[in-house]
Design a protein around this motif. Structure first.
Motif, mmCIF file in Angstrom:
data_model
loop_
_atom_site.group_PDB
_atom_site.id
_atom_site.type_symbol
_atom_site.label_atom_id
_atom_site.label_comp_id
_atom_site.label_asym_id
_atom_site.label_seq_id
_atom_site.Cartn_x
_atom_site.Cartn_y
_atom_site.Cartn_z
ATOM 1 N N CYS A 191 48.700 31.442 33.637
ATOM 2 C CA CYS A 191 48.445 32.587 34.373
ATOM 3 C C CYS A 191 49.686 32.583 35.463
ATOM 4 O O CYS A 191 50.144 33.863 34.710
ATOM 5 C CB CYS A 191 47.320 32.670 35.167
ATOM 6 N N VAL A 229 51.415 37.920 30.344
ATOM 7 C CA VAL A 229 51.439 37.408 31.254
ATOM 8 C C VAL A 229 52.717 38.006 31.775
ATOM 9 O O VAL A 229 52.538 39.284 32.805
ATOM 10 C CB VAL A 229 50.772 35.744 32.385
ATOM 11 N N LYS A 236 44.381 36.275 39.878
ATOM 12 C CA LYS A 236 43.835 35.853 38.701
ATOM 13 C C LYS A 236 42.052 36.215 39.441
ATOM 14 O O LYS A 236 41.864 36.648 40.978
ATOM 15 C CB LYS A 236 43.552 34.816 38.598
ATOM 16 N N VAL A 285 42.605 42.845 32.553
ATOM 17 C CA VAL A 285 42.445 41.895 31.659
ATOM 18 C C VAL A 285 41.264 40.976 31.286
ATOM 19 O O VAL A 285 41.063 40.446 32.142
ATOM 20 C CB VAL A 285 44.355 41.076 31.154
ATOM 21 N N ILE A 317 44.021 39.250 36.198
ATOM 22 C CA ILE A 317 43.413 38.877 34.608
ATOM 23 C C ILE A 317 42.514 38.874 35.304
ATOM 24 O O ILE A 317 42.124 37.525 36.555
ATOM 25 C CB ILE A 317 44.644 38.218 34.346
ATOM 26 N N THR A 336 41.647 43.925 26.547
ATOM 27 C CA THR A 336 42.071 45.012 27.557
ATOM 28 C C THR A 336 41.836 46.602 27.462
ATOM 29 O O THR A 336 40.850 46.924 27.164
ATOM 30 C CB THR A 336 43.773 45.523 27.111
ATOM 31 N N CYS A 339 52.663 42.275 32.271
ATOM 32 C CA CYS A 339 51.902 42.665 33.525
ATOM 33 C C CYS A 339 52.564 43.932 34.461
ATOM 34 O O CYS A 339 53.817 42.551 34.948
ATOM 35 C CB CYS A 339 50.922 41.783 33.892
#
Length: 623
Positions: free
Chosen positions: A302, A279, A307, A202, A288, A235, A282
């Motif tokens: 998030c 989130v 990340k 993402v 992300i 995405t 996922c």
């Protein structure tokens, strides 16, 4: 009716601070509130609705942060705005100006950590502060025994109440391939390639110029910046666009479809809800990509997911212009230079020959008219800085009806201006004197020119970071104990923001700078400012190009600059005895290029004034 002056605003804000349900260390009340002038996208320039810093302090500059406590109010801003801030803070007796950039000025984090009462709570709107800045503040305050809390509502907005301006929501238009040079579909594909290389699923895009660039759309939500309020989440399969669909022109929708992008639209306000949903969907191995420049609030969405926090791939793609964008930037600067030559010729004639009354505002208005004559003109890229004498020392001065002064032959005149064209963005500064400058003014002007020349002619290795070059422009000033308190250069967008991240030439650390590469455009603008007397700045836009060198150590590749601004530099302001042979040759060659390039656009009886001025200003100089 209560007069809503500066003191009233501070009083109301402090009352609200006392009633915040803080949690954490204190159950009620915050001891300090942080207020900036940014929007939820961390934009440099803001709409009227987002001018919270200006509303609470009176300060109108584009950079700065306010801290309000029960017994203090402080503004941190940099050297561009010291003089301006002192004249605008309201009421002045309530405010302390913190001169960011001076050695004895602590950062906000350091000052708060040492000046707050024990175990204090500091509040801020988490939507309006980047993750980087939030983390810095949080670490410093926590270490000192305090806490930083995200506020559930913006307190300045509550004071502003029904007088706060409405949000802007202007029409969104397409940026044709004729100007963009690359389809939105190709840009999305390149982003996904970068996502796969970094093992992310993402990509969150929050910077407004990045979104405009990616989708090949342009807007007008923020003055002078052709951007619009939106978010994009990419995405590996879908493109999610968060925007009010009623704003989209049919042409914008059709172009996006023709460029092989089929977006899923969401309401602009749904970004936080969607972030939490994506989130939650996922997998454990998913990651992300969200830049640390994005808001702390989005980072908080998030949660615990992994990340990737580098700048987005769009930032680099946008900074390195493609061949179509490069050509557009060059030709737009030619047209812009024609407008400036017309203006300076017109202005000199008014002052020297007709003795007509021209002021800072009427001069800026006339310059805009000359720009409006040019093909593909859209608007200005920032408010024209038209400043005579002491106003020139206010680095980002903007004339108002109260401050407007006549432009005369008795003082230096500094004009910093730019325009948005469909094929490029311009920004140029020239300083002129229509009479007899003092020897000190002439020396300062010459040293500023020497710095600009030094930087423009420098050869440097590929991917050299901009702040390594900053001292080159300052050397001649430093040699005699002079300096300027702003950066030397900033990136420039292609019909986008006139100040474009992530590149720049400045003494400040620039951690996101990827290093200079061919196809990048930056300003080259050293200056010198004598408070209360005059300001001097010379600004050209430079294109980074490969350099021709006899050697190429370890095949590293070497670069230099090509100047695309083509407006003469006033030779009568130079002390030619201070110039080297190389500097004289550089200026003569530059002026020969200005004359050769612009002369064909200045033919005809109605343009004779501008042509004659151009010919005089580009005459070769010698010692």
């Amino acid at each position: 009716m209560v007069k809503r002056n500066g003191l009233w605003k501070l009083t109301q804000l402090r009352a609200l601070m006392k009633n915040v349900q803080a949690g954490g260390i204190r159950e009620k009340g915050i001891q300090a509130l942080i207020v900036n002038g940014e929007d939820a996208h961390q934009s440099e320039y803001s709409t009227e609705r987002d001018q919270r810093r200006r509303f609470i302090s009176g300060f109108r500059g584009s950079y700065g942060t306010v801290v309000v406590m029960y017994d203090k109010a402080l503004l941190w801003t940099d050297g561009r705005y010291y003089t301006q801030a002192l004249s605008e803070l309201d009421p002045p007796e309530e405010w302390t100006l913190m001169k960011e950039g001076l050695l004895d000025t602590p950062t906000i984090a350091v000052w708060l950590a040492s000046n707050l009462p024990p175990k204090s709570a500091v509040g801020a709107d988490a939507n309006l502060i980047s993750y980087t800045e939030w983390a810095r503040l949080h670490t410093s305050l926590t270490t000192a025994g305090h806490c930083l809390i995200p506020l559930p509502e913006n307190l300045v907005d509550k004071v502003w109440a029904d007088e706060q301006p409405a949000s802007t929501a202007n029409v969104i238009l397409p940026q044709s391939l004729r100007y963009s040079g690359q389809s939105a579909g190709d840009k999305v594909r390149l982003c996904r390639e970068a996502m796969k290389e970094n093992n992310v699923t993402v990509l969150v895009v929050t910077a407004l110029d990045g979104i405009a660039y990616l989708l090949n759309w342009r807007g007008s939500d923020i003055p002078f910046n052709p951007v619009f309020f939106a978010y994009v989440i990419l995405t590996l399969k879908n493109v999610h666009v968060f925007v009010d669909r009623s704003r989209l022109s049919q042409e914008a929708l059709e172009q996006l479809k023709n460029e092989n992008v089929d977006p899923i639209f969401h309401a602009y306000a749904d970004i936080h809800v969607f972030m939490k949903e994506i989130v939650n969907s996922c997998m454990d191995q998913d990651k992300i990509w969200i830049s640390n420049k994005s808001s702390y609030a989005l980072h908080a969405d998030c949660g615990e997911i992994k990340k990737h926090t580098d700048i987005t791939p769009i930032s680099i793609m946008k900074a390195i212009k493609n061949p179509i964008e490069i050509e557009g930037m060059k030709v737009s600067h030619v047209r812009d230079s024609v407008a400036l030559v017309k203006y300076f010729a017109w202005l000199e004639d008014k002052i020297k020959n007709t003795k007509e009354h021209v002021t800072e505002i009427s001069g800026a208005t006339q310059l805009e008219k000359f720009r409006q004559e040019q093909d593909h003109f859209v608007g200005l890229s920032f408010t024209t800085i038209s400043s005579i004498g002491p106003h020139g020392a206010v680095i980002h001065y903007s004339p108002t009806a109260e401050t407007d002064m006549p432009i005369t032959d008795k003082e230096l005149y500094l004009c910093d201006s730019g325009a948005q064209y469909q094929d490029g963005t311009t920004d140029v500064t020239r300083t002129l004197h229509f009479g007899e400058p003092t020897s000190f003014e002439r020396e300062c002007f010459t040293r500023v020119f020497k710095g600009q020349c030094r930087l423009s002619t420098m050869i440097f290795p590929l991917k050299t970071k901009g702040n390594y070059l900053d001292t080159l422009a300052r050397e001649s000033l430093w040699n005699v104990g002079l300096d300027y308190l702003h950066g030397t250069g900033h990136g420039v967008g292609s019909y986008l923001n006139v100040h474009e991240e992530p590149i720049g030439i400045t003494w400040k650390p620039h951690p996101d700078d990827p290093g200079l590469q061919p196809g990048m455009f930056l300003s080259n603008e050293p200056g010198y400012y004598e408070d209360g007397k005059f300001g001097i700045r010379l600004e050209n836009i430079e294109l980074v190009v490969p350099a021709k060198t006899p050697y190429n150590h370890k095949n590293r590749g070497f670069l230099t600059f090509e100047t695309v601004t083509l407006v003469p530099i006033q030779t009568s302001l130079l002390d030619v005895s201070m110039l080297t042979d190389k500097e004289i040759e550089y200026l003569n060659n530059y002026h020969a290029k200005c004359l050769k390039t612009l002369k064909p656009f200045l033919q005809g009886a109605e343009k004779i004034q501008a042509l004659k001025w151009l010919e005089r200003q580009t005459l070769p100089i010698s010692r």
